[in-house]
Design a protein around this motif. Structure first.
Motif, PDB file in Angstrom:
ATOM      1  N   ILE A   1       1.008  -1.158  -0.145  1.00  0.00           N
ATOM      2  CA  ILE A   1       0.034  -0.083   0.122  1.00  0.00           C
ATOM      3  C   ILE A   1       0.996   1.023  -0.104  1.00  0.00           C
ATOM      4  O   ILE A   1       0.570   1.978  -0.935  1.00  0.00           O
ATOM      5  N   GLU A   2       1.857   1.370   0.968  1.00  0.00           N
ATOM      6  CA  GLU A   2       2.906   2.425   0.863  1.00  0.00           C
ATOM      7  C   GLU A   2       3.557   2.645  -0.183  1.00  0.00           C
ATOM      8  O   GLU A   2       3.749   3.797  -0.832  1.00  0.00           O
TER       9      GLU A   2
ATOM     10  N   ALA B   1      -5.390   0.184  -0.787  1.00  0.00           N
ATOM     11  CA  ALA B   1      -5.951  -0.080   0.446  1.00  0.00           C
ATOM     12  C   ALA B   1      -7.571  -0.123   0.223  1.00  0.00           C
ATOM     13  O   ALA B   1      -8.256   0.571  -0.505  1.00  0.00           O
ATOM     14  N   SER B   2      -8.168  -1.517   0.763  1.00  0.00           N
ATOM     15  CA  SER B   2      -9.362  -1.514   0.751  1.00  0.00           C
ATOM     16  C   SER B   2      -9.960  -0.328   1.613  1.00  0.00           C
ATOM     17  O   SER B   2      -9.375   0.034   2.478  1.00  0.00           O
ATOM     18  N   GLY B   3     -11.335  -0.178   1.588  1.00  0.00           N
ATOM     19  CA  GLY B   3     -12.097   0.607   2.734  1.00  0.00           C
ATOM     20  C   GLY B   3     -11.645   0.433   4.234  1.00  0.00           C
ATOM     21  O   GLY B   3     -11.182   1.218   4.843  1.00  0.00           O
TER      22      GLY B   3
ATOM     23  N   LEU C   1      -8.312   1.286   9.058  1.00  0.00           N
ATOM     24  CA  LEU C   1      -7.397   0.639  10.016  1.00  0.00           C
ATOM     25  C   LEU C   1      -5.968   1.270  10.092  1.00  0.00           C
ATOM     26  O   LEU C   1      -5.594   1.749  11.096  1.00  0.00           O
ATOM     27  N   ILE C   2      -5.411   1.720   8.908  1.00  0.00           N
ATOM     28  CA  ILE C   2      -4.172   2.478   8.945  1.00  0.00           C
ATOM     29  C   ILE C   2      -4.609   3.912   9.341  1.00  0.00           C
ATOM     30  O   ILE C   2      -3.521   4.070  10.201  1.00  0.00           O
ATOM     31  N   ALA C   3      -5.283   4.310   9.012  1.00  0.00           N
ATOM     32  CA  ALA C   3      -5.893   5.818   9.384  1.00  0.00           C
ATOM     33  C   ALA C   3      -5.794   5.888  10.947  1.00  0.00           C
ATOM     34  O   ALA C   3      -5.320   6.835  11.508  1.00  0.00           O
TER      35      ALA C   3
ATOM     36  N   ILE D   1      -7.863  10.608   3.035  1.00  0.00           N
ATOM     37  CA  ILE D   1      -6.692  11.029   2.166  1.00  0.00           C
ATOM     38  C   ILE D   1      -6.429   9.819   1.131  1.00  0.00           C
ATOM     39  O   ILE D   1      -5.914  10.137   0.079  1.00  0.00           O
ATOM     40  N   PHE D   2      -6.638   8.671   1.539  1.00  0.00           N
ATOM     41  CA  PHE D   2      -6.384   7.628   0.369  1.00  0.00           C
ATOM     42  C   PHE D   2      -7.239   7.627  -0.763  1.00  0.00           C
ATOM     43  O   PHE D   2      -6.632   7.466  -1.794  1.00  0.00           O
ATOM     44  N   PHE D   3      -8.332   8.014  -0.556  1.00  0.00           N
ATOM     45  CA  PHE D   3      -9.142   8.431  -1.808  1.00  0.00           C
ATOM     46  C   PHE D   3      -8.859   9.732  -2.492  1.00  0.00           C
ATOM     47  O   PHE D   3      -8.924   9.462  -3.748  1.00  0.00           O
ATOM     48  N   ALA D   4      -8.639  10.518  -1.891  1.00  0.00           N
ATOM     49  CA  ALA D   4      -8.285  11.821  -2.582  1.00  0.00           C
ATOM     50  C   ALA D   4      -6.733  11.475  -3.514  1.00  0.00           C
ATOM     51  O   ALA D   4      -6.744  12.084  -4.573  1.00  0.00           O
ATOM     52  N   ASP D   5      -5.858  10.527  -2.920  1.00  0.00           N
ATOM     53  CA  ASP D   5      -4.698  10.169  -3.648  1.00  0.00           C
ATOM     54  C   ASP D   5      -5.006   9.328  -4.916  1.00  0.00           C
ATOM     55  O   ASP D   5      -4.392   9.354  -5.859  1.00  0.00           O
ATOM     56  N   VAL D   6      -5.938   8.400  -5.018  1.00  0.00           N
ATOM     57  CA  VAL D   6      -6.470   7.606  -5.691  1.00  0.00           C
ATOM     58  C   VAL D   6      -6.920   8.432  -6.893  1.00  0.00           C
ATOM     59  O   VAL D   6      -6.679   8.225  -8.164  1.00  0.00           O
TER      60      VAL D   6
END
Length: 75
Positions: free
Chosen positions: A33-34, A40-42, A47-49, A58-63
């Motif tokens: 993921i990194e 990353a799944s939702g 979990l990471i966040a 942030i993950f989904f803004a990045d995608v």
């Protein structure tokens, strides 16, 4: 590569293994993921966040940013 994720992890003074353990996922999945070689799944994003104390959106803004950049390159 998700430099922002790596930076957050390093600011916390954590290794990938420690971040993965805090998140409840495998180190290899966390590393993928990194690196950006896995999305990353939702559930994993949450979990990471939660473990690293940042907003999971942030993950989904990045995608979206990566997807729009790829579309511009192919146009």
């Amino acid at each position: 590569m998700r430099e922002w994720l790596k930076e957050i992890r390093k600011q916390k003074g954590l290794t990938q293994l420690q971040a993965a353990k805090l998140s409840g996922i495998s180190r290899s999945y966390y590393a993928d993921i990194e690196r950006g070689s896995a999305n990353a799944s939702g559930a994993a994003a949450k979990l990471i966040a939660d473990a690293l104390e940042f907003e999971m959106s942030i993950f989904f803004a990045d995608v979206r940013r990566v997807s729009s950049q790829n579309k511009k390159k192919s146009a």
